[in-house]
Design an enzyme around this catalytic site. Structure first.
Site, PDB file in Angstrom:
ATOM      1  N   ALA A  70     -48.934  20.877  49.711  1.00  0.00           N
ATOM      2  CA  ALA A  70     -50.175  20.181  49.341  1.00  0.00           C
ATOM      3  C   ALA A  70     -50.750  19.467  50.553  1.00  0.00           C
ATOM      4  CB  ALA A  70     -49.901  19.162  48.235  1.00  0.00           C
ATOM      5  N   TYR A  71     -52.025  19.145  50.457  1.00  0.00           N
ATOM      6  CA  TYR A  71     -52.653  18.219  51.404  1.00  0.00           C
ATOM      7  C   TYR A  71     -52.424  16.827  50.820  1.00  0.00           C
ATOM      8  CZ  TYR A  71     -56.175  15.913  54.300  1.00  0.00           C
ATOM      9  OH  TYR A  71     -56.809  15.080  55.190  1.00  0.00           O
ATOM     10  N   THR A  72     -51.639  15.997  51.508  1.00  0.00           N
ATOM     11  CA  THR A  72     -51.240  14.706  50.923  1.00  0.00           C
ATOM     12  C   THR A  72     -51.675  13.488  51.744  1.00  0.00           C
ATOM     13  OG1 THR A  72     -49.085  14.876  52.015  1.00  0.00           O
ATOM     14  CG2 THR A  72     -49.224  15.675  49.737  1.00  0.00           C
ATOM     15  N   THR A 121     -49.965  14.919  40.817  1.00  0.00           N
ATOM     16  CA  THR A 121     -49.859  13.518  41.210  1.00  0.00           C
ATOM     17  C   THR A 121     -50.422  12.546  40.181  1.00  0.00           C
ATOM     18  OG1 THR A 121     -50.634  11.926  42.893  1.00  0.00           O
ATOM     19  CG2 THR A 121     -52.069  13.778  42.434  1.00  0.00           C
ATOM     20  N   TYR A 160     -58.439  12.856  47.459  1.00  0.00           N
ATOM     21  CA  TYR A 160     -57.126  13.483  47.239  1.00  0.00           C
ATOM     22  C   TYR A 160     -56.896  13.712  45.747  1.00  0.00           C
ATOM     23  CZ  TYR A 160     -52.062  13.654  46.528  1.00  0.00           C
ATOM     24  OH  TYR A 160     -50.802  13.996  46.094  1.00  0.00           O
ATOM     25  N   LYS A 212     -56.531  17.289  43.700  1.00  0.00           N
ATOM     26  CA  LYS A 212     -55.326  17.625  42.928  1.00  0.00           C
ATOM     27  C   LYS A 212     -55.677  17.891  41.458  1.00  0.00           C
ATOM     28  CE  LYS A 212     -51.521  17.649  44.104  1.00  0.00           C
ATOM     29  NZ  LYS A 212     -50.688  18.798  44.575  1.00  0.00           N
ATOM     30  N   TRP A 260     -45.371   8.232  43.870  1.00  0.00           N
ATOM     31  CA  TRP A 260     -44.642   7.407  44.855  1.00  0.00           C
ATOM     32  C   TRP A 260     -43.374   8.092  45.363  1.00  0.00           C
ATOM     33  CZ3 TRP A 260     -44.535   1.582  42.998  1.00  0.00           C
ATOM     34  CH2 TRP A 260     -45.800   1.207  42.530  1.00  0.00           C
TER      35      TRP A 260
END
Length: 281
Positions: free
Chosen positions: A62-64, A103, A127, A131, A152
């Site tokens: 993922a792009y986090t 998320t 973000y 998602k 988290w």
């Protein structure tokens, strides 16, 4: 022998799955970093999936970078939405079991009770938007998918809050941590084990599930637990989020209700302190 493709192999969750893989030799495990499975190049991604030809996909890639996403919207959406669309279409066409990780940032933080899978989503940053778009695409293109929302995340691997606190508490005499964002941490090793348990269960029930460790805490309380287990002398103070502005807004309350995954897959979910201790062993 069934083949499991793990995307995002070098991330926290991918790394924990690679540790657990040795306990499950009945599978052929393919751990793919961004060169083996390229989530920001959709044509190449399609080719790579065909070449690998997996039976199961654990999509941990993922792009986090939550704050960077505010200025890299296109890249965040390519990786977190468009690539998921490609993967889900592939899974549907080839009857591949897909577990996709999402998320708590799909929520806006306005709740005051633990959020179940039916709770209304309303992301407040790019973000979270990317998602949530990925979740919708995943279930639209492959309704047989399982999506696990988590929060988290930390691990012995990669960059995360626990490691940052460990470093700062050894470098500084005093630190401040936000005390008005509420949720629960997730030890990536616990989530990795939960994914394997879901995969091996006779019940494959598609849809969205929540998973984090048990406990309702703020980041400040999480920092205090890290201080306790690490035996650090650093003074830890609590501050309001407004005193620590970031490019991306964070949800003030994103505690996940885990009842569904616990009951359907008979999971024992450890308290966050029980799991946090393992980082210090």
């Amino acid at each position: 022998m069934k083949k499991i493709l793990v995307t995002g192999a070098n991330g926290q969750l991918g790394s924990e799955l690679s540790v657990l893989a040795a306990n499950y030799p009945k599978y052929e495990w393919i751990f793919a970093d961004r060169t083996k499975v390229t989530l920001d190049n959709l044509d190449l991604l399609q080719f790579q999936l065909n070449e690998i030809n997996p039976d199961i996909i654990f999509n941990c890639g993922a792009y986090t970078a939550v704050d960077k996403a505010e200025t890299e919207k296109e890249l965040a959406f390519t990786i977190n939405y468009s690539a998921i669309e490609v993967i889900a279409k592939y899974a549907k066409k080839n009857t591949v079991k897909l577990i996709h990780i999402s998320t708590d940032y799909v929520f806006d933080g306005s709740s005051s009770v633990a959020l179940n899978e039916e709770a209304e989503t309303n992301p407040i940053n790019i973000y979270g938007e990317s998602k949530r778009a990925g979740e919708i695409a995943c279930l639209k293109e492959n309704p047989d998918s399982i999506i696990i929302r988590t929060s988290w995340v930390y691990s012995k691997f990669g960059n995360n809050f626990v490691k940052t606190m460990q470093r700062l508490m050894q470098e500084r005499d005093e630190i401040n941590v936000v005390n008005d964002q509420i949720g629960s941490p997730t030890y990536a090793a616990d989530l990795a084990q939960a994914m394997i348990t879901v995969l091996q269960s006779p019940n494959w029930i598609s849809g969205i599930y929540n998973y984090s460790n048990e406990g309702e805490i703020s980041w400040y309380e999480f920092a205090l637990a890290i201080k306790e287990f690490g035996g650090y002398n650093c003074k830890v103070g609590g501050i309001a989020s407004a005193s620590y502005p970031t490019p991306a807004k964070r949800p003030e309350f994103s505690l996940l209700d885990k009842k569904k995954i616990r009951e359907i897959y008979n999971l024992e979910i450890p308290n966050y302190k029980e799991s946090l201790k393992k980082i210090f062993i």
